[in-house]
Design a protein around this motif. Structure first.
Motif, PDB file in Angstrom:
ATOM      1  N   GLY A 132     -21.629  96.754  45.968  1.00 45.02           N
ATOM      2  CA  GLY A 132     -22.678  96.293  45.066  1.00 45.02           C
ATOM      3  C   GLY A 132     -22.321  94.927  44.511  1.00 45.02           C
ATOM      4  N   GLY A 133     -23.192  94.402  43.658  1.00 41.77           N
ATOM      5  CA  GLY A 133     -22.964  93.082  43.094  1.00 41.77           C
ATOM      6  C   GLY A 133     -21.819  93.024  42.105  1.00 41.77           C
ATOM      7  N   GLY A 134     -21.311  94.183  41.686  1.00 43.97           N
ATOM      8  CA  GLY A 134     -20.236  94.198  40.701  1.00 43.97           C
ATOM      9  C   GLY A 134     -18.916  94.707  41.216  1.00 43.97           C
ATOM     10  N   ASP A 148      -3.959 101.696  39.881  1.00 42.58           N
ATOM     11  CA  ASP A 148      -4.895 101.197  38.880  1.00 42.58           C
ATOM     12  C   ASP A 148      -4.421  99.862  38.325  1.00 42.58           C
ATOM     13  N   GLY A 149      -5.358  98.919  38.151  1.00 41.12           N
ATOM     14  CA  GLY A 149      -5.038  97.627  37.562  1.00 41.12           C
ATOM     15  C   GLY A 149      -4.571  96.582  38.551  1.00 41.12           C
ATOM     16  N   LEU A 150      -4.333  96.982  39.802  1.00 43.37           N
ATOM     17  CA  LEU A 150      -3.885  96.034  40.827  1.00 43.37           C
ATOM     18  C   LEU A 150      -4.995  95.032  41.133  1.00 43.37           C
ATOM     19  N   GLU A 151      -4.665  93.732  41.170  1.00 42.06           N
ATOM     20  CA  GLU A 151      -5.647  92.728  41.554  1.00 42.06           C
ATOM     21  C   GLU A 151      -5.413  92.336  43.005  1.00 42.06           C
ATOM     22  N   MET A 152      -6.507  92.335  43.783  1.00 40.70           N
ATOM     23  CA  MET A 152      -6.431  92.052  45.214  1.00 40.70           C
ATOM     24  C   MET A 152      -7.314  90.850  45.533  1.00 40.70           C
ATOM     25  N   GLU A 153      -6.902  90.102  46.539  1.00 44.98           N
ATOM     26  CA  GLU A 153      -7.759  89.046  47.077  1.00 44.98           C
ATOM     27  C   GLU A 153      -8.395  89.599  48.346  1.00 44.98           C
ATOM     28  N   CYS A 154      -9.713  89.447  48.475  1.00 43.29           N
ATOM     29  CA  CYS A 154     -10.435  90.107  49.568  1.00 43.29           C
ATOM     30  C   CYS A 154     -11.375  89.152  50.285  1.00 43.29           C
ATOM     31  N   TRP A 155     -11.555  89.417  51.569  1.00 42.05           N
ATOM     32  CA  TRP A 155     -12.537  88.717  52.397  1.00 42.05           C
ATOM     33  C   TRP A 155     -13.390  89.785  53.074  1.00 42.05           C
ATOM     34  N   LEU A 156     -14.675  89.791  52.788  1.00 43.08           N
ATOM     35  CA  LEU A 156     -15.576  90.840  53.248  1.00 43.08           C
ATOM     36  C   LEU A 156     -16.509  90.304  54.320  1.00 43.08           C
ATOM     37  N   LEU A 157     -16.626  91.034  55.433  1.00 39.88           N
ATOM     38  CA  LEU A 157     -17.507  90.646  56.530  1.00 39.88           C
ATOM     39  C   LEU A 157     -18.904  91.208  56.271  1.00 39.88           C
ATOM     40  N   GLU A 173     -10.226  94.012  40.975  1.00 33.74           N
ATOM     41  CA  GLU A 173      -9.216  94.838  40.309  1.00 33.74           C
ATOM     42  C   GLU A 173      -9.494  96.310  40.576  1.00 33.74           C
ATOM     43  N   VAL A 174      -8.470  97.045  40.946  1.00 34.96           N
ATOM     44  CA  VAL A 174      -8.612  98.482  41.170  1.00 34.96           C
ATOM     45  C   VAL A 174      -8.858  99.172  39.831  1.00 34.96           C
ATOM     46  N   VAL A 175      -9.930  99.957  39.754  1.00 30.62           N
ATOM     47  CA  VAL A 175     -10.254 100.635  38.501  1.00 30.62           C
ATOM     48  C   VAL A 175     -10.087 102.152  38.611  1.00 30.62           C
ATOM     49  N   ARG A 176     -10.043 102.681  39.837  1.00 33.18           N
ATOM     50  CA  ARG A 176      -9.889 104.133  39.978  1.00 33.18           C
ATOM     51  C   ARG A 176      -9.501 104.489  41.402  1.00 33.18           C
ATOM     52  N   LEU A 177      -8.679 105.515  41.537  1.00 30.34           N
ATOM     53  CA  LEU A 177      -8.323 106.064  42.837  1.00 30.34           C
ATOM     54  C   LEU A 177      -8.738 107.536  42.861  1.00 30.34           C
ATOM     55  N   LYS A 178      -9.365 107.949  43.944  1.00 28.09           N
ATOM     56  CA  LYS A 178      -9.835 109.329  44.063  1.00 28.09           C
ATOM     57  C   LYS A 178      -9.384 109.901  45.395  1.00 28.09           C
ATOM     58  N   LYS A 179      -8.682 111.040  45.354  1.00 20.72           N
ATOM     59  CA  LYS A 179      -8.221 111.666  46.590  1.00 20.72           C
ATOM     60  C   LYS A 179      -9.351 112.491  47.185  1.00 20.72           C
ATOM     61  N   LEU A 180      -9.637 112.263  48.452  1.00 18.75           N
ATOM     62  CA  LEU A 180     -10.703 112.963  49.147  1.00 18.75           C
ATOM     63  C   LEU A 180     -10.158 114.209  49.848  1.00 18.75           C
ATOM     64  N   GLU A 181     -11.061 115.103  50.227  1.00 24.09           N
ATOM     65  CA  GLU A 181     -10.647 116.332  50.910  1.00 24.09           C
ATOM     66  C   GLU A 181      -9.924 116.029  52.222  1.00 24.09           C
ATOM     67  N   SER A 189     -13.061  99.452  42.995  1.00 20.80           N
ATOM     68  CA  SER A 189     -12.657  98.195  42.363  1.00 20.80           C
ATOM     69  C   SER A 189     -13.862  97.457  41.801  1.00 20.80           C
ATOM     70  N   LYS A 190     -13.588  96.583  40.849  1.00 17.54           N
ATOM     71  CA  LYS A 190     -14.622  95.714  40.284  1.00 17.54           C
ATOM     72  C   LYS A 190     -14.216  94.266  40.538  1.00 17.54           C
ATOM     73  N   PHE A 191     -15.200  93.410  40.740  1.00 19.99           N
ATOM     74  CA  PHE A 191     -14.915  91.997  40.947  1.00 19.99           C
ATOM     75  C   PHE A 191     -14.388  91.373  39.653  1.00 19.99           C
TER      76      PHE A 191
END
Length: 216
Positions: A132-134, A148-157, A173-181, A189-191
């Motif tokens: 999304g835009g955010g 949580d709190g990690l800042e990443m540099e990203c390039w999105l295709l 910035e990573v705001v939450r981690l969720k373990k999937l089944e 993450s949020k921009f």
């Protein structure tokens, strides 16, 4: 019919977390321009807790007209204005986009896109989960030191409907981690640093993606 100044608005903020996305906040329109509405800081219903909004956050909102009918619209955060109190600038909806039927698809869309991630000397490719835009979420095997709190540099295709392909560059910035089944991790993450030009590339993709989903 557009909402008016002093009108109460009830909104929810798009999030990969269903519980967070279901929380309803209340605010009031304090002012407007030709293209924007300026709202007071939203407060969580039933509490006195304010909701912090970030530029690009997608909003699903409604207001109640004088005849008691709920009118729904989608918007997103454009920025802020410092007045006697701090106001939030959001995009004014087009009159014909306001509906009496609630839509919960926001501007955030499910999207499996390639994204390069870089932090702490590590660089690797991931596949996004939604966008999304955010902010953006993606899937990880859990083997990399993401927290949580990690800042990443990203390039999105970003592949568009006309066949063209673009890249959006941002920091998030990573705001939450969720373990999937499946055992994999969903990284939400949020921009934190993104130019308006790069954000518009992403929003364009989201609108095109929404259009495709509605056709199916």
């Amino acid at each position: 019919m557009l909402p008016k100044i002093n009108q109460l608005i009830y909104l929810q903020v798009a999030s990969s977390d269903e519980e967070e996305a279901s929380i309803e906040y209340k605010t009031r329109i304090a002012d407007e321009t030709e293209d924007e509405m300026l709202i007071e800081l939203p407060v969580r219903e039933g509490t006195s807790r304010y909701k912090r909004l970030f530029i690009g956050d997608e909003l699903s909102a409604y207001y109640v007209s004088s005849d008691g009918v709920k009118h729904y619209f989608n918007s997103h955060v454009l920025g802020y204005k410092e007045d006697v109190i701090r106001l939030v600038r959001i995009r004014k909806p087009e009159p014909d986009s306001i509906t009496k039927v609630q839509r919960r698809n926001f501007l955030r869309v499910g999207a499996e896109l390639e994204m390069a991630v870089h932090f702490s000397g590590l660089r690797f490719l991931v596949v996004t989960d939604d966008l999304g835009g955010g902010g953006v979420s993606f899937l990880s095997d859990g083997k990399r030191p993401i927290k949580d709190g990690l800042e990443m540099e990203c390039w999105l295709l970003l592949p568009y409907r006309n066949g063209s392909v673009d890249h959006a560059h941002f920091k998030a910035e990573v705001v939450r981690l969720k373990k999937l089944e499946s055992g994999r991790l969903q990284i939400m993450s949020k921009f934190t640093r993104i130019s308006e030009n790069e954000r518009q590339k992403i929003i364009r993709y989201c609108f095109e993606r929404q259009f495709e989903l509605r056709k199916n």
